[in-house]
Write an enzyme that holds these catalytic residues in place. Structure first.
Site, PDB file in Angstrom:
ATOM      1  N   MET A  76       0.506  -1.262  -0.013  1.00 19.25           N
ATOM      2  CA  MET A  76       0.105   0.201   0.234  1.00 19.25           C
ATOM      3  C   MET A  76       1.035   0.717  -0.038  1.00 19.25           C
ATOM      4  O   MET A  76       0.690   2.130   1.322  1.00 19.25           O
ATOM      5  CB  MET A  76      -1.319  -0.007   0.978  1.00 19.25           C
ATOM      6  CG  MET A  76      -1.673   0.846   0.932  1.00 19.25           C
ATOM      7  SD  MET A  76      -3.369   1.097  -0.108  1.00 19.25           S
ATOM      8  CE  MET A  76      -4.262  -0.209   0.253  1.00 19.25           C
ATOM      9  N   ARG A 100       2.215   4.359  -2.851  1.00 25.96           N
ATOM     10  CA  ARG A 100       2.014   5.405  -3.901  1.00 25.96           C
ATOM     11  C   ARG A 100       0.335   4.412  -4.713  1.00 25.96           C
ATOM     12  O   ARG A 100      -0.984   5.539  -4.082  1.00 25.96           O
ATOM     13  CB  ARG A 100       2.667   5.921  -4.519  1.00 25.96           C
ATOM     14  CG  ARG A 100       3.130   7.336  -3.445  1.00 25.96           C
ATOM     15  CD  ARG A 100       3.939   8.086  -4.157  1.00 25.96           C
ATOM     16  NE  ARG A 100       5.666   7.602  -4.557  1.00 25.96           N
ATOM     17  CZ  ARG A 100       6.519   7.314  -4.321  1.00 25.96           C
ATOM     18  NH1 ARG A 100       7.078   8.458  -3.177  1.00 25.96           N
ATOM     19  NH2 ARG A 100       7.033   6.672  -4.368  1.00 25.96           N
ATOM     20  N   ILE A 101       0.713   4.209  -5.577  1.00 27.57           N
ATOM     21  CA  ILE A 101       0.328   3.303  -6.257  1.00 27.57           C
ATOM     22  C   ILE A 101      -1.077   2.259  -6.074  1.00 27.57           C
ATOM     23  O   ILE A 101      -2.243   2.133  -6.518  1.00 27.57           O
ATOM     24  CB  ILE A 101       0.475   1.961  -8.136  1.00 27.57           C
ATOM     25  CG1 ILE A 101       2.326   4.085  -7.724  1.00 27.57           C
ATOM     26  CG2 ILE A 101       0.092   1.784  -8.607  1.00 27.57           C
ATOM     27  CD1 ILE A 101       3.351   2.468  -9.249  1.00 27.57           C
ATOM     28  N   THR A 143       1.745  -5.959 -11.812  1.00 24.53           N
ATOM     29  CA  THR A 143       1.427  -4.764 -12.467  1.00 24.53           C
ATOM     30  C   THR A 143       3.145  -3.796 -11.926  1.00 24.53           C
ATOM     31  O   THR A 143       3.946  -3.003 -11.601  1.00 24.53           O
ATOM     32  CB  THR A 143       1.134  -3.051 -12.707  1.00 24.53           C
ATOM     33  OG1 THR A 143       0.529  -2.855 -10.710  1.00 24.53           O
ATOM     34  CG2 THR A 143      -0.067  -3.590 -13.365  1.00 24.53           C
ATOM     35  N   ARG A 146       7.568  -5.720 -10.200  1.00 26.52           N
ATOM     36  CA  ARG A 146       7.775  -6.776 -10.778  1.00 26.52           C
ATOM     37  C   ARG A 146       7.788  -7.828 -11.325  1.00 26.52           C
ATOM     38  O   ARG A 146       7.128  -8.388 -10.326  1.00 26.52           O
ATOM     39  CB  ARG A 146       8.708  -6.213 -10.225  1.00 26.52           C
ATOM     40  CG  ARG A 146       9.717  -4.641 -10.217  1.00 26.52           C
ATOM     41  CD  ARG A 146      10.428  -4.310 -11.578  1.00 26.52           C
ATOM     42  NE  ARG A 146      10.674  -3.103 -11.751  1.00 26.52           N
ATOM     43  CZ  ARG A 146      10.480  -1.873 -11.581  1.00 26.52           C
ATOM     44  NH1 ARG A 146       9.159  -1.670 -12.213  1.00 26.52           N
ATOM     45  NH2 ARG A 146      10.906  -0.667 -12.253  1.00 26.52           N
ATOM     46  N   GLU A 180      11.531 -10.591 -18.634  1.00 25.32           N
ATOM     47  CA  GLU A 180      10.947 -10.081 -19.131  1.00 25.32           C
ATOM     48  C   GLU A 180      11.643  -9.404 -20.320  1.00 25.32           C
ATOM     49  O   GLU A 180      12.935  -8.918 -19.669  1.00 25.32           O
ATOM     50  CB  GLU A 180      10.706  -8.747 -18.397  1.00 25.32           C
ATOM     51  CG  GLU A 180       9.651  -7.271 -19.133  1.00 25.32           C
ATOM     52  CD  GLU A 180       9.215  -6.666 -18.051  1.00 25.32           C
ATOM     53  OE1 GLU A 180       8.620  -6.471 -16.423  1.00 25.32           O
ATOM     54  OE2 GLU A 180       9.315  -5.882 -17.768  1.00 25.32           O
ATOM     55  N   HIS A 200       4.547  -4.257 -19.957  1.00 24.22           N
ATOM     56  CA  HIS A 200       5.918  -3.005 -19.295  1.00 24.22           C
ATOM     57  C   HIS A 200       5.051  -1.773 -19.748  1.00 24.22           C
ATOM     58  O   HIS A 200       6.083  -0.880 -20.230  1.00 24.22           O
ATOM     59  CB  HIS A 200       6.757  -3.467 -18.692  1.00 24.22           C
ATOM     60  CG  HIS A 200       7.405  -2.882 -17.532  1.00 24.22           C
ATOM     61  ND1 HIS A 200       8.512  -3.487 -17.059  1.00 24.22           N
ATOM     62  CD2 HIS A 200       7.047  -2.254 -16.742  1.00 24.22           C
ATOM     63  CE1 HIS A 200       8.806  -2.991 -16.109  1.00 24.22           C
ATOM     64  NE2 HIS A 200       7.630  -1.781 -15.964  1.00 24.22           N
TER      65      HIS A 200
HETATM   66  C1  GLV Z   1       7.682   0.832 -14.323  1.00 23.10           C
HETATM   67  O1  GLV Z   1       8.055  -0.112 -13.852  1.00 23.10           O
HETATM   68  C2  GLV Z   1       9.055   1.542 -13.410  1.00 23.10           C
HETATM   69  O2  GLV Z   1       9.478   1.460 -11.540  1.00 23.10           O
HETATM   70  O3  GLV Z   1       8.976   3.214 -12.838  1.00 23.10           O
END
Ligand code: GLV
Length: 325
Positions: free
Chosen positions: A156, A158-159, A236, A238, A267, A286
């Site tokens: 938890m 920012r994203i 989203t 890693r 990746e 990505h």
């Molecule tokens: C993308 O994956 C980032 O870390 O900005």
């Protein structure tokens, strides 16, 4: 005064390059594939600063090859697991990243993946394009509801919080697992739980943690087995946080229902990878932060970090502030 020499390891939005060109002698790797290590080692020799992508390992050997004049590493990403930060810190080199500016854009993509997986949108699109759509189907493409579901957010920050806000708007029950509680998330109804509870009770599990020794392969076979058979896994963050082989078996055997990945291990994911043989998975290359406006903001932020380091000023976004004593 002699202009500082910097290497930029891929073309980034022009707005950033323009700003950089005003102050530095800039060498940009022009291809769309990562700069080969050998080229990097040679170009970077004598550099005062480096603007890197998450595809470039910045390690002891590279720092050694660059030389003692190096003043700053600026990573064009919020994540910096490609950088050996401890090695930079030992040399007194500040490392910059791009937090904040990509938060909402990345959360948008996480939510888009969640919705597309829940309603099997990509499968449905493939079905139409294959000429298989004959009639309205009472039993066709049954998915799961998003509204009213339980969403488990691992990390938890920012994203994670930006995703939680989106989920709150869909009347979801929000569970989260994190190092510490997040008062703002709790204020919108999110509930702090342990990882086992999150895995067993969530309809959607979305990963928003950085890749560290602690999170590498956090979602392994054991974790996947704790999830609901109807659950959807979204990543989203890693790729290495999920054990790809275990995920393949879990999707193939119905241990979980679906996965939606913007990041993978390896990746890029080779086109003949077993995961891509499955129907119950969505894979994006990505693109979490890939909106025009956000990539411009990232370019400006990465360049501001770089220029600050070159001038001997504190980086606006520095991941190892201990270099400033
Ligand atoms: C993308 O994956 C980032 O870390 O900005």
């Amino acid at each position: 005064m002699k202009r500082p020499y910097v290497v930029v390891t891929r073309r980034i939005p022009q707005v950033g390059l323009d700003m950089l060109n005003e102050e530095a002698l800039v060498r940009v790797w022009p291809e769309e594939t990562p700069i080969p290590r050998k080229v990097m080692l040679s170009w970077a020799q004598g550099a005062d600063g480096l603007l890197t992508l998450l595809t470039e390992p910045v390690d002891e050997a590279l720092l050694e090859a660059i030389g003692p004049q190096l003043r700053v590493i600026s990573n064009f990403a919020v994540g910096y697991d490609n950088v050996d930060v401890a090695a930079c810190t030992r040399r007194g080199i500040p490392v910059g990243n791009t937090p904040g500016v990509l938060t909402e854009t990345t959360a948008d993509l996480a939510f888009a993946l969640l919705m597309a997986a829940a309603r099997r949108l990509l499968e449905a699109d493939r079905f139409v394009r294959a000429g298989k759509w004959r009639t309205w189907m009472p039993l066709g493409f049954l998915g799961v509801d998003i509204h009213g579901s339980s969403v488990g957010i691992i990390g938890m920050g920012r994203i994670g919080y930006a995703l939680a806000r989106r989920c709150a708007g869909f009347d979801c029950r929000i569970l989260y697992y994190n190092h510490h509680t997040h008062p703002q998330a709790e204020a919108i109804g999110a509930q702090y739980v342990d990882l086992d509870t999150l895995l067993t009770e969530s309809d959607f599990v979305s990963i928003h943690a950085p890749l560290t020794l602690e999170t590498e392969r956090l979602i392994d076979e054991k974790a996947l087995r704790k999830m609901k058979r109807t659950a959807v896994l979204i990543n989203t963050a890693r790729g290495k946080i999920v054990d790809s082989e275990a995920l393949y078996r879990a999707l193939r055997d119905g241990v979980i229902a679906y996965a939606a990945l913007d990041v993978t291990d390896p990746e890029p994911l080779p086109v003949d990878h077993p995961l891509l043989m499955l129907d119950n998975i969505i894979v994006a290359p990505h693109i979490g932060s890939a909106s025009v406006a956000t990539r411009d903001r990232m370019a400006l932020m990465a360049v501001r970090n770089l220029l600050a380091g070159l001038r001997g000023e504190r980086l606006p976004a520095c991941v190892n502030p201990e270099v400033y004593g």
